[in-house]
Design an enzyme around this catalytic site. Structure first.
Site, PDB file in Angstrom:
ATOM      1  N   PRO A   3       0.849  -1.196   0.000  1.00 44.18           N
ATOM      2  CA  PRO A   3       0.000   0.000   0.000  1.00 44.18           C
ATOM      3  C   PRO A   3       0.877   1.235   0.000  1.00 44.18           C
ATOM      4  O   PRO A   3       1.849   1.309   0.753  1.00 44.18           O
ATOM      5  CB  PRO A   3      -0.775  -0.117   1.322  1.00 44.18           C
ATOM      6  N   MET A   4       0.549   2.194  -0.856  1.00 49.91           N
ATOM      7  CA  MET A   4       1.328   3.440  -0.894  1.00 49.91           C
ATOM      8  C   MET A   4       0.409   4.624  -1.141  1.00 49.91           C
ATOM      9  O   MET A   4      -0.235   4.717  -2.191  1.00 49.91           O
ATOM     10  CB  MET A   4       2.403   3.380  -1.986  1.00 49.91           C
ATOM     11  N   GLN A  44      -7.188  -0.572   4.302  1.00 46.78           N
ATOM     12  CA  GLN A  44      -6.220  -0.355   5.383  1.00 46.78           C
ATOM     13  C   GLN A  44      -6.638   0.805   6.288  1.00 46.78           C
ATOM     14  O   GLN A  44      -6.900   1.908   5.810  1.00 46.78           O
ATOM     15  CB  GLN A  44      -4.826  -0.070   4.824  1.00 46.78           C
ATOM     16  N   CYS A  83       3.149   3.522   9.228  1.00 47.24           N
ATOM     17  CA  CYS A  83       3.329   4.860   8.647  1.00 47.24           C
ATOM     18  C   CYS A  83       4.162   5.710   9.606  1.00 47.24           C
ATOM     19  O   CYS A  83       3.845   5.821  10.796  1.00 47.24           O
ATOM     20  CB  CYS A  83       1.975   5.527   8.387  1.00 47.24           C
ATOM     21  N   LYS A 118       0.127  -4.554   9.343  1.00 46.81           N
ATOM     22  CA  LYS A 118       1.368  -4.208   8.632  1.00 46.81           C
ATOM     23  C   LYS A 118       2.180  -3.329   9.572  1.00 46.81           C
ATOM     24  O   LYS A 118       1.710  -2.280  10.010  1.00 46.81           O
ATOM     25  CB  LYS A 118       1.056  -3.473   7.333  1.00 46.81           C
ATOM     26  N   GLY A 147      10.524  -4.564   2.131  1.00 46.25           N
ATOM     27  CA  GLY A 147      11.621  -3.618   2.308  1.00 46.25           C
ATOM     28  C   GLY A 147      12.746  -3.838   1.331  1.00 46.25           C
ATOM     29  O   GLY A 147      13.412  -4.875   1.357  1.00 46.25           O
ATOM     30  N   ASP A 148      12.914  -2.885   0.411  1.00 50.10           N
ATOM     31  CA  ASP A 148      14.056  -2.879  -0.513  1.00 50.10           C
ATOM     32  C   ASP A 148      14.049  -4.001  -1.537  1.00 50.10           C
ATOM     33  O   ASP A 148      15.128  -4.415  -1.982  1.00 50.10           O
ATOM     34  CB  ASP A 148      15.379  -2.911   0.252  1.00 50.10           C
ATOM     35  N   GLY A 191       7.068  -2.130  -2.799  1.00 51.81           N
ATOM     36  CA  GLY A 191       6.540  -0.773  -2.758  1.00 51.81           C
ATOM     37  C   GLY A 191       7.141   0.099  -3.835  1.00 51.81           C
ATOM     38  O   GLY A 191       6.764   0.042  -5.005  1.00 51.81           O
ATOM     39  N   ARG A 192       8.159   0.899  -3.440  1.00 52.65           N
ATOM     40  CA  ARG A 192       8.658   1.955  -4.323  1.00 52.65           C
ATOM     41  C   ARG A 192       9.074   1.456  -5.696  1.00 52.65           C
ATOM     42  O   ARG A 192       8.851   2.127  -6.703  1.00 52.65           O
ATOM     43  CB  ARG A 192       9.824   2.680  -3.645  1.00 52.65           C
TER      44      ARG A 192
END
Ligand code: FMN
Length: 335
Positions: free
Chosen positions: A24-25, A78, A109, A148, A210-211, A233-234
């Site tokens: 989620p972003m 969420q 967050c 999360k 993560g990453d 994510g990113r």
């Protein structure tokens, strides 16, 4: 959507097929982008966070964040807040109105305005709130609830194991763990050992996060941690094809063009009032590898008319070798 015959894991009674999931972003994982990633292989969807304080105050934008296509199920809404009763009340109303399949509680967050008021990762400093939020939200809805979280608030408080157990005792059916603390910003690498520790400790599915930038990273996270699935994510912004286990250089310009054209048309159809702005960050990320002249990129990124943008995109992508008339490689318009 190319499902395996056997589910990869279950969230409560909900089967999930696949090991990659779009994280989620806020501002990125809207209904259109989530759908694109689902067509490419993401295994289920999680909404951008719904601030249940704003939801309770009937802020219309929070409702828009709950838009999803029926074919997108399983869909998780969420929740983000620092008040367990308000979260539970909002969850009940959201269930009645939108019928999500899952509720997820955001304990990750780290924005100061959020964490500072004890919401998001701020929950990780309040075990009582974690207990109440999972207990009350679970009691107020008929669908599974997930968490999360991060590994802790700071280096002295890595309490993800205790809080995961507390969340599970109070109803959580899955934990997604982002291998950072609140204090670790994105400039330090994420740690994956805690994901492995969590997987050994709990008996609900664990998602690592993560990453993960390339498909090989996702394979490595699965192998090194034993987690059930990986959230990306990113990296998904520039490479939504990662959900088909493909790195960006494996994707043809034709595919990039077709995806970008679907995305802007769908965004404008679902939420025309947002205009072209939310699309620009994707378009820039999709075109970055081609080193197109700055002036041309600028023209694309300041354009505010939908049809004009489509013509400009046609020019740019055709010059890079794509064709407007080629058959769709992936038909995003169908379920
Ligand atoms: C722009 C942005 C917005 C985010 N919004 C949310 C959010 O709404 N809910 C959430 O749980 N995490 C949010 N996150 C955190 C991501 O879900 C993810 O945990 C984090 O980016 C680490 O994964 P990555 O290294 O693959 O990017 C956000 C991250 C970014 C970069």
């Amino acid at each position: 959507m190319g499902q395996n015959p056997q589910p990869t894991f279950h969230i409560g009674s909900i089967p999930v097929y696949g090991q990659l999931i779009l994280a989620p972003m806020d501002g990125l994982s809207d209904a259109t982008f989530r759908w694109i990633t689902r067509k490419l292989g993401s295994a289920y969807s999680v909404s951008e966070f719904i601030n249940t304080l704003d939801y309770a105050n009937q802020k219309s934008y929070e409702k828009k964040r709950l838009l999803f296509r029926d074919v997108e199920r399983p869909f998780a809404a969420q929740l983000l807040d620092n008040d367990a009763v308000r979260m539970a009340e909002a969850a009940a109303r959201i269930e009645e109105e939108f019928h999500p399949d899952i509720f997820d509680i955001n304990m990750g967050c780290s924005a100061r305005s959020v964490a500072g008021r004890g919401a998001g990762v701020g929950m990780m400093r309040q075990p009582g709130l974690v207990r109440d939020a999972f207990r009350l939200v679970t009691q107020s809805v008929s669908v599974p609830v997930t968490a999360k979280m991060r590994i802790g608030w700071d280096e002295t408080t890595h309490n993800f194991l205790e809080l995961s157990e507390l969340a599970i005792e109070n109803g959580a059916r899955l934990i997604a763990l982002h291998g950072r603390t609140q204090k670790n910003s994105f400039n330090k690498p994420a740690r994956w050992e805690p994901i492995a520790e969590l997987k050994k400790r709990v008996n609900v599915p664990v998602i690592g996060n993560g990453d993960v930038i390339r498909a090989a990273d996702a394979h490595r996270m699965l192998e090194e941690t034993g987690c059930d699935a990986v959230m990306v994510g990113r990296a998904a912004k520039a490479n939504p094809w990662i959900f088909s286990w493909r790195d960006r250089q494996e994707v043809s310009i034709q595919e990039v063009y077709q995806l970008a054209r679907f995305q802007i048309n769908d965004m404008m159809q679902l939420q025309p009032e947002r205009g072209l702005m939310p699309f620009r960050k994707y378009l820039k990320a999709y075109l970055d590898p081609y080193g197109i002249p700055r002036e041309q990129m600028k023209k694309l990124l300041v354009c505010s008319d939908h049809q004009e943008l489509l013509s400009l995109m046609d020019e740019v992508f055709t010059a890079l070798g794509a064709s407007k008339d080629a058959p769709e490689i992936i038909d995003f318009s169908t379920g």
